[in-house]
Design an enzyme around this catalytic site. Structure first.
Site, mmCIF file in Angstrom:
data_model
loop_
_atom_site.group_PDB
_atom_site.id
_atom_site.type_symbol
_atom_site.label_atom_id
_atom_site.label_comp_id
_atom_site.label_asym_id
_atom_site.label_seq_id
_atom_site.Cartn_x
_atom_site.Cartn_y
_atom_site.Cartn_z
ATOM 1 N N THR A 36 68.606 56.743 58.347
ATOM 2 C CA THR A 36 68.484 57.331 57.003
ATOM 3 C C THR A 36 67.866 58.728 57.070
ATOM 4 O OG1 THR A 36 66.343 56.253 56.669
ATOM 5 C CG2 THR A 36 68.293 55.104 55.817
ATOM 6 N N TYR A 146 62.503 44.548 52.048
ATOM 7 C CA TYR A 146 61.555 45.663 52.181
ATOM 8 C C TYR A 146 60.133 45.172 51.884
ATOM 9 C CZ TYR A 146 59.607 50.374 51.306
ATOM 10 O OH TYR A 146 58.865 51.533 51.321
ATOM 11 N N LYS A 150 57.056 44.934 54.573
ATOM 12 C CA LYS A 150 55.843 45.736 54.390
ATOM 13 C C LYS A 150 54.604 44.858 54.282
ATOM 14 C CE LYS A 150 57.445 49.895 54.580
ATOM 15 N NZ LYS A 150 56.932 50.846 55.589
#
Ligand code: UDP
Length: 328
Positions: A36, A146, A150
């Site tokens: 990305t 995600y 995290k």
């Protein structure tokens, strides 16, 4: 002079961190696998002797020759459109990538910082969000890859801190914006600015009553830098508490860009948090930090950046569809 490894260095925040540490006179080892990230964000640093770039995926064993003083793990897809496209990599970079880099930090006796996120609070039931809030996360929703990566990342970082005595820092980053955001990452600011520049209507998801609090990148980097230099090892929120609804924000963008676009409404993506605002009491008390750049000034600078993109770049857009999180 310190020697610093920054992962995700070709990304939005990573590249600004590279600039900051180079400006402070340090040596930067930049790492990115460019899934990305984009080399054009750090191209200007390549001629410097104090800058090295490795094209490497940190979910594989990481080796860096020589000493390291700090490791900043900022590699991760960070926009909802990316989680849908590359969910497994998102999980791996937060989990296996963090484990590899913790091992490296232990080996080098380096201070280790992770880029955590307001997403660990999920769709928060406490407002504004303090660091003590545990969050409200759907483990199996589209954002779960995600959010849970995290959360695991925070957990394993604290485990290395407590069990191995590793010197660690955890920054919880709230919505941040500024130059070098990826135009086609599907997030609200590049989406609205791209739409304004292409002469399209602005797409507000849901009724636009959901809120966000946007922090300009220079403020964010300053907060991250101060936390790294502090001796505080528990998580700290770094974000701008100035909260706005997405509908009001769309109206601000229309005014700023001087276009005559309308707002059109699209379905609200699944698990889209209804509200988000950092409580930054800790950052103020411990780091003496608070944001300085207002939304008007920050958005103006960001719009200047997007205006500078080529026509081809401007046409490269992604359309978000959150009704499904299947591959096809
Ligand atoms: N959003 C929107 N239109 C868009 C893109 C996003 O209304 O074209 C909304 C989105 O539903 C969310 C907010 O803007 O409520 C912020 O979205 P973003 O993807 O920037 O970040 P996050 O949801 O992770 O805070």
């Amino acid at each position: 002079m310190k020697r610093i490894l920054i992962t995700g260095a070709a990304g939005f925040l990573g590249s600004h961190l590279c600039d900051r540490f180079i400006a402070e006179g340090h040596e930067v080892i930049a790492m990115d696998n460019l899934i990305t990230g984009d080399l054009k964000n750090i191209e200007h640093l390549f001629p410097l002797e104090r800058f090295t770039f490795y094209n490497h995926d940190v979910t594989n064993f990481v080796h860096v020759p020589g000493e390291l003083d700090y490791i900043l793990h900022f590699a991760s897809p960070a926009s909802p459109i990316d989680y849908l496209k590359i969910p497994i990599q998102t999980l791996k970079v937060g989990a296996m990538g963090t484990h590899n880099l913790l091992g490296l930090a232990k080996e080098k006796n380096a201070r280790f910082m992770i880029a955590s996120t307001s997403e660990i609070y999920g769709d928060p039931l406490v407002h504004p969000q303090t660091e003590e809030y545990y969050g409200n996360v759907n483990t199996i929703g589209p954002r779960g890859v995600y959010d849970e990566a995290k959360r695991f990342q925070e957990s394993i970082t604290m485990a290395y801190h407590r069990f191995h005595g590793l010197d660690t820092r955890i920054v919880r980053i709230f919505n941040t914006y500024g130059p070098r955001m990826r135009l086609n990452d599907g997030r609200v600011i590049p989406a609205f600015m791209g739409q304004a520049l292409r002469g399209e209507d602005l797409t507000v998801f849901g009724d636009g009553s959901q809120t966000r609090s946007f922090c300009f990148v220079d403020d964010e980097i300053e907060g991250i830098y101060r936390l790294l230099m502090s001796d505080y090892t528990l998580p700290v929120n770094i974000g701008n508490p100035n909260e706005i609804s997405i509908k009001d924000f769309a109206e601000e963008i229309i005014k700023l860009t001087g276009t005559d676009q309308k707002i059109i409404y699209k379905p609200l993506p699944k698990d889209d948090p209804m509200q988000r605002q950092p409580d930054i009491t800790k950052a103020k008390e411990i780091l003496g930090w608070e944001p300085k750049v207002g939304r008007e000034e920050g958005m103006r600078k960001t719009f200047e950046f997007f205006k500078g993109l080529s026509k081809e770049e401007l046409e490269k857009t992604e359309h978000r569809d959150f009704t499904t999180h299947n591959k096809k």
